[in-house]
Write an enzyme that holds these catalytic residues in place. Structure first.
Site, PDB file in Angstrom:
ATOM      1  N   ALA A  68      38.139  29.229 -70.599  1.00 59.64           N
ATOM      2  CA  ALA A  68      37.019  28.581 -69.921  1.00 59.64           C
ATOM      3  C   ALA A  68      37.551  27.868 -68.682  1.00 59.64           C
ATOM      4  O   ALA A  68      38.734  27.552 -68.605  1.00 59.64           O
ATOM      5  CB  ALA A  68      36.379  27.570 -70.866  1.00 59.64           C
ATOM      6  N   GLY A 107      38.926  30.888 -74.176  1.00 57.43           N
ATOM      7  CA  GLY A 107      37.769  31.737 -73.928  1.00 57.43           C
ATOM      8  C   GLY A 107      38.160  33.151 -73.510  1.00 57.43           C
ATOM      9  O   GLY A 107      37.403  34.108 -73.738  1.00 57.43           O
ATOM     10  N   GLU A 110      38.650  34.909 -76.565  1.00 60.13           N
ATOM     11  CA  GLU A 110      37.339  35.036 -77.223  1.00 60.13           C
ATOM     12  C   GLU A 110      36.531  36.185 -76.615  1.00 60.13           C
ATOM     13  O   GLU A 110      35.828  36.899 -77.331  1.00 60.13           O
ATOM     14  CB  GLU A 110      36.575  33.716 -77.136  1.00 60.13           C
ATOM     15  CG  GLU A 110      37.222  32.646 -78.034  1.00 60.13           C
ATOM     16  CD  GLU A 110      36.605  31.277 -77.866  1.00 60.13           C
ATOM     17  OE1 GLU A 110      36.674  30.740 -76.743  1.00 60.13           O
ATOM     18  OE2 GLU A 110      36.052  30.740 -78.842  1.00 60.13           O
ATOM     19  N   GLU A 130      42.912  25.712 -77.358  1.00 59.93           N
ATOM     20  CA  GLU A 130      41.916  24.648 -77.145  1.00 59.93           C
ATOM     21  C   GLU A 130      42.320  23.334 -77.787  1.00 59.93           C
ATOM     22  O   GLU A 130      42.039  22.251 -77.261  1.00 59.93           O
ATOM     23  CB  GLU A 130      40.546  25.082 -77.684  1.00 59.93           C
ATOM     24  CG  GLU A 130      39.824  26.107 -76.828  1.00 59.93           C
ATOM     25  CD  GLU A 130      40.174  27.541 -77.182  1.00 59.93           C
ATOM     26  OE1 GLU A 130      41.209  27.761 -77.857  1.00 59.93           O
ATOM     27  OE2 GLU A 130      39.424  28.449 -76.780  1.00 59.93           O
TER      28      GLU A 130
HETATM   29  N1  3HC Z   1      40.551  26.367 -65.939  1.00 60.02           N
HETATM   30  C1  3HC Z   1      40.675  25.913 -64.669  1.00 60.02           C
HETATM   31  N2  3HC Z   1      41.820  25.936 -63.993  1.00 60.02           N
HETATM   32  C2  3HC Z   1      42.892  26.441 -64.622  1.00 60.02           C
HETATM   33  C3  3HC Z   1      42.836  26.925 -65.928  1.00 60.02           C
HETATM   34  C4  3HC Z   1      41.599  26.883 -66.609  1.00 60.02           C
HETATM   35  N3  3HC Z   1      41.440  27.338 -67.861  1.00 60.02           N
HETATM   36  N4  3HC Z   1      44.070  27.361 -66.290  1.00 60.02           N
HETATM   37  C5  3HC Z   1      44.862  27.161 -65.223  1.00 60.02           C
HETATM   38  N5  3HC Z   1      44.158  26.595 -64.214  1.00 60.02           N
HETATM   39  C6  3HC Z   1      44.645  26.254 -62.872  1.00 60.02           C
HETATM   40  C7  3HC Z   1      45.757  25.225 -62.888  1.00 60.02           C
HETATM   41  O1  3HC Z   1      45.235  23.926 -62.899  1.00 60.02           O
HETATM   42  C8  3HC Z   1      46.496  25.544 -61.620  1.00 60.02           C
HETATM   43  O2  3HC Z   1      45.743  25.011 -60.564  1.00 60.02           O
HETATM   44  P1  3HC Z   1      46.480  24.448 -59.254  1.00 60.02           P
HETATM   45  O3  3HC Z   1      47.205  25.615 -58.672  1.00 60.02           O
HETATM   46  O4  3HC Z   1      45.364  23.928 -58.420  1.00 60.02           O
HETATM   47  O5  3HC Z   1      47.407  23.362 -59.742  1.00 60.02           O
HETATM   48  C9  3HC Z   1      46.377  27.068 -61.517  1.00 60.02           C
HETATM   49  O6  3HC Z   1      45.270  27.423 -62.355  1.00 60.02           O
HETATM   50  C10 3HC Z   1      47.602  27.811 -61.997  1.00 60.02           C
HETATM   51  O7  3HC Z   1      47.927  27.340 -63.295  1.00 60.02           O
HETATM   52  P2  3HC Z   1      49.434  27.117 -63.748  1.00 60.02           P
HETATM   53  O8  3HC Z   1      50.172  26.367 -62.692  1.00 60.02           O
HETATM   54  O9  3HC Z   1      49.404  26.547 -65.112  1.00 60.02           O
HETATM   55  O10 3HC Z   1      49.960  28.629 -63.757  1.00 60.02           O
HETATM   56  P3  3HC Z   1      50.977  29.334 -64.718  1.00 60.02           P
HETATM   57  O11 3HC Z   1      51.101  30.701 -64.216  1.00 60.02           O
HETATM   58  O12 3HC Z   1      52.192  28.490 -64.916  1.00 60.02           O
HETATM   59  O13 3HC Z   1      50.246  29.369 -66.166  1.00 60.02           O
HETATM   60  C11 3HC Z   1      48.452  29.748 -67.718  1.00 60.02           C
HETATM   61  C12 3HC Z   1      49.092  30.116 -66.370  1.00 60.02           C
HETATM   62  C13 3HC Z   1      49.380  30.135 -68.878  1.00 60.02           C
HETATM   63  C14 3HC Z   1      47.150  30.475 -67.831  1.00 60.02           C
HETATM   64  C15 3HC Z   1      48.225  28.199 -67.776  1.00 60.02           C
HETATM   65  O14 3HC Z   1      47.576  27.805 -66.600  1.00 60.02           O
HETATM   66  C16 3HC Z   1      47.411  27.715 -68.930  1.00 60.02           C
HETATM   67  O15 3HC Z   1      47.932  27.557 -70.025  1.00 60.02           O
HETATM   68  N6  3HC Z   1      46.098  27.452 -68.700  1.00 60.02           N
HETATM   69  C17 3HC Z   1      45.246  26.833 -69.662  1.00 60.02           C
HETATM   70  C18 3HC Z   1      44.835  27.792 -70.751  1.00 60.02           C
HETATM   71  C19 3HC Z   1      43.885  27.129 -71.700  1.00 60.02           C
HETATM   72  O16 3HC Z   1      44.126  26.050 -72.200  1.00 60.02           O
HETATM   73  N7  3HC Z   1      42.764  27.804 -71.979  1.00 60.02           N
HETATM   74  C20 3HC Z   1      41.776  27.283 -72.851  1.00 60.02           C
HETATM   75  C21 3HC Z   1      40.725  26.625 -72.046  1.00 60.02           C
HETATM   76  S1  3HC Z   1      39.521  25.847 -73.066  1.00 60.02           S
HETATM   77  C22 3HC Z   1      38.498  27.100 -73.524  1.00 60.02           C
HETATM   78  O17 3HC Z   1      38.748  28.232 -73.209  1.00 60.02           O
HETATM   79  C23 3HC Z   1      37.296  26.692 -74.306  1.00 60.02           C
HETATM   80  C24 3HC Z   1      36.591  27.865 -74.886  1.00 60.02           C
HETATM   81  O18 3HC Z   1      37.004  28.055 -76.209  1.00 60.02           O
HETATM   82  C25 3HC Z   1      35.098  27.692 -74.861  1.00 60.02           C
END
Ligand code: 3HC
Ligand code: NAI
Length: 706
Positions: A68, A107, A110, A130
């Site tokens: 998400a 997501g 998912e 999450e």
């Molecule tokens: N939403 C918005 N922005 C995100 C994001 C997300 N899910 N994931 C990463 N970003 C952004 C980062 O903030 C960063 O922004 P910036 O360049 O402005 O600082 C940019 O994307 C690049 O991210 P990273 O520097 O972390 O890049 P990496 O290549 O090192 O890592 C990744 C990539 C493994 C995808 C890592 O970013 C990550 O772990 N992201 C989060 C994943 C996550 O937690 N997903 C679950 C979200 S909650 C959800 O999905 C709820 C659902 O169940 C309804």
């Protein structure tokens, strides 16, 4: 033939009778509203078009979908919701295949679980992280995952939030196949073609039979609930995850989805979600120091470490573990032997725990060499000194480094408190001198304060950030002052803690109150672990410049004078009988405290746990504000990250400055002013805090990147 495009963000391309749907939302294809809309439109178009027999979903760039869009949380929701999009994908009458490369997280996974078949290639990272953001998978993840994998494996994945690779995903049954090329679209299309040729049916995860064995499911759920209650103390979302998976076991799919939604929204509303997401973004923001944008880092291929004591050995291990060759310098052969033994001890500990093989240790140590001759540093690209905390010793050492190191070598100090400008001033190349303040144990603790002296060149700062990245540390840029960010703020809230002890709270009550806030240890347990002698030395050093009017609690000195430095001496604030790691309360310490109260003429009073916490946090926040105000920290978020990664601050509270925003700055300021009635010299409100309260602003308003 190309169908009309719903948007540039989700594109559709008909390849024969297969619709290739590509998500193109840099940087990580997060599922913002445009992506959700685009996916919905694509699936509906596929259903409506007789020419389409299958749909392949892929991500453009380096990832499938990272989840998400975290930036949307806390804002008004926009349709379509992700659960609706996933349900629509699953309901599609044509075969839907998710072809995964890079991250398929949260997501993102998912969406893949809602597809009918899943393929991944090497390098894919799948997971439901999450929980690390204070949430639970809220788009069917808690319902579809157990149906696919069974309750036990699903709970493990969702509660740990861990990322798994394609091989493990295949073994678990999360995906159906591993593709062997790197062309993800080609892999997806060829898999889809094969499924069509084999007349594979539309196969919906909601109908999967992973929960058929009710007894096994019940056992896994009960065990997870027990374990989670024990392990996830203070956390909100983990038990909700267990409830949601239980619903998958007990309810029909649609009812389970409804419960998941309710629980997800509760998590979304919780301050823990806000704290954890603040931490997620702050960890990325700290990397964006001005010098990392303006300068190119120097190449770092070999490291020198001077001093093989506690810190020198830990830094050596951190660098060796990052694959770098390290040469260690010590004063004499005996000290060098001890230094090498300190390094080996870390690896031997891992071997004893079965986490490292003897061969791997031997291979790592091939990169290690030691010498008592500074000339051995001649080829090092970066040298970190970790010798005694004494400015004269450090200055003499820097002169040596100036003499032997090659031009362009970065010369770093691990000093905890000393003036790095002074170290730089005495040598011919002050622009190469920087502070790299590691935390103990340096091979484990994530924080690295990058301390920027006045004359350092920008590319040396950029190199330090690059070095931190190689070592997988979390770097925070700090300015030069006594204690930089962390230890400076620590010194202040320690004074507040000691004052409370002298005024009537026992160290054991204080520790309990702070642990109940979410710290793994209380402040007195920390002293006992780190060694009371470290703070004692700092207090003695500051004694000549201490304001004679300022309150000075002598209890810690009384303990140190007896040689009670904590765990390493078997007693400190606590007793550690027979080398125990967990201490027990010591009546003799309480007697010393009583005697000191008497000496200072203080009639002890009682404190509630809440009062203890308010003073502790007010002191920390106020000095954190000073540190930002004086430009020692770039932004409040740098203070937050320092305390999250160096001082055990509970991550789900986001850090002290985020916590202050949550409580409300007027409340913090009012507390400081109330405490100032007792000790106006100590409790002086930070000008920044006053200014923010007057403007009705908060710390977060200062967090834009500088
Ligand atoms: N939403 C918005 N922005 C995100 C994001 C997300 N899910 N994931 C990463 N970003 C952004 C980062 O903030 C960063 O922004 P910036 O360049 O402005 O600082 C940019 O994307 C690049 O991210 P990273 O520097 O972390 O890049 P990496 O290549 O090192 O890592 C990744 C990539 C493994 C995808 C890592 O970013 C990550 O772990 N992201 C989060 C994943 C996550 O937690 N997903 C679950 C979200 S909650 C959800 O999905 C709820 C659902 O169940 C309804
Ligand atoms: P330590 O006393 O364990 O080790 C210091 C080592 O330096 C000794 O092995 C000594 O033989 C060696 N040494 C002294 N002078 C030398 C010289 N001129 N050339 C070569 N080797 C020399 O000390 P520790 O705890 O490792 O601290 C080192 C530095 O790290 C200090 O500046 C300290 O403030 C800082 N630091 C300490 C932390 C801690 O928790 N111990 C945390 C962060 C920083």
């Amino acid at each position: 033939m190309t169908l009309p495009q719903a948007s540039d963000i989700v594109t559709r391309e008909l390849r024969g009778d297969i619709l290739l749907v590509t998500i193109n939302q840099p940087p990580v294809n997060a599922l913002g509203v445009d992506v959700r809309r685009g996916l919905l439109v694509a699936i509906e178009a596929a259903d409506a078009d007789a020419a389409v027999r299958a749909v392949v979903i892929v991500g453009a760039g380096r990832n499938f979908i990272a989840g998400a869009d975290i930036r949307e949380f806390g804002k008004p929701p926009q349709a379509p919701s992700l659960p609706d999009v996933c349900n629509r994908i699953e309901a599609c009458s044509k075969l839907v295949i998710a072809a995964i490369h890079g991250a398929a997280l949260g997501g993102g996974l998912e969406v893949a679980l809602a597809a009918h078949y899943r393929l991944a290639i090497a390098g894919a990272k799948l997971g439901l992280p999450e929980v690390q953001l204070g949430l639970l998978p809220g788009a069917g993840g808690t319902q579809r995952t157990p149906r696919l994998l069974g309750a036990k494996a699903a709970l493990d994945l969702i509660l740990s939030g861990r990322h798994i690779g394609a091989e493990e995903a295949l073994t678990l049954g999360l995906i159906d196949r591993i593709g062997n090329s790197t062309d993800i679209a080609a892999e997806g299309l060829s898999y889809a073609q094969e499924l069509l040729t084999n007349q594979a049916p539309v196969r919906r995860t909601r109908d999967a039979a992973g929960l058929a064995d009710k007894d096994a499911g019940r056992i896994a759920i009960d065990a997870a609930r027990k374990e989670t209650a024990k392990k996830s103390r203070g956390l909100f979302s983990p038990l909700k995850i267990v409830d949601a998976v239980e619903a998958a076991q007990d309810l029909v799919f649609d009812a389970g989805m409804q419960l998941e939604r309710t629980l997800f929204l509760q998590c979304l509303d919780s301050p823990q979600r806000a704290g954890l997401i603040h931490a997620f973004f702050a960890e990325r923001e700290v990397l964006k120091a001005p010098e990392t944008r303006s300068a190119t880092p120097r190449a770092i291929a070999s490291i020198g470490v001077v001093g093989g004591g506690t810190m020198g050995a830990g830094i050596t291990v951190a660098a060796l573990d990052a694959g770098l060759p390290v040469v260690m310098i010590e004063r004499d052969e005996a000290a060098l032997t001890r230094g090498r033994a300190n390094v080996e001890k870390v690896y031997d500990g891992l071997i004893a725990k079965g986490r490292l093989s003897a061969d791997a240790k031997a291979a790592t140590l091939l990169r290690f060499s030691g010498s008592t001759d500074y000339a051995a540093l001649a080829q090092a690209d970066l040298v970190v000194e970790a010798v005694f905390e004494d400015i004269a010793v450090k200055q003499a050492l820097f002169s040596e480094l100036d003499r032997v190191c090659k031009p362009g070598a970065v010369l770093a100090t691990n000093t905890s408190y000393l003036d790095i400008d002074l170290m730089a001033a005495g040598i011919s190349r002050p622009a190469d001198v920087i502070g790299l303040h590691f935390f103990s144990p340096a091979n484990i603790m994530k924080l690295l304060e990058i301390v920027v002296p006045a004359k350092v060149s920008a590319d040396v700062v950029a190199t330090a950030f690059e070095f931190a990245k190689k070592l997988r540390k979390v770097p925070v840029r700090a300015g030069v002052c006594d204690g930089f960010i962390g230890n400076r703020v620590l010194a202040v809230y320690r004074q507040a803690v000691d004052a409370m002890m002298e005024d009537g709270a026992s160290p054991y009550q204080i520790d309990t109150a702070i642990r109940n806030f979410g710290y793994p240890m209380g402040p007195f347990q920390v002293v006992d672990l780190a060694g009371g002698d470290i703070g004692w030395a700092a207090r003695k050093r500051r004694a000549p410049t201490r304001n004679p009017e300022a309150r000075y609690v002598q209890i810690p000195d009384r303990l140190c004078e007896r040689g009670w430095f904590g765990q390493k001496t078997g007693r400190g604030y606590y007793l550690y009988p027979d080398g125990a790691r967990t201490g027990v309360a010591d009546p003799e310490v309480e007697a010393i405290i009583d005697a000191e109260r008497l000496r200072a003429g203080i009639a002890p009073r009682s404190f509630t746990d809440e009062e203890i916490l308010r003073r502790y946090m007010a002191a920390m926040i106020n000095e954190g504000a000073n540190v930002v105000h004086q430009g020692i920290a770039l932004r409040p978020l740098d203070v937050d990250i320092t305390f999250l990664h160096g001082y055990g601050f509970p991550r789900y509270r986001g850090g002290p400055m985020k916590y202050a925003d949550t409580v409300g700055l007027p409340t913090i300021l009012a507390d400081i002013r109330a405490f100032a009635k007792e000790d106006p010299l100590f409790w002086q409100a930070s000008p920044l805090l006053i200014d923010l309260v007057e403007r009705g602003a908060n710390f977060d308003s200062l967090n834009q990147s500088k």
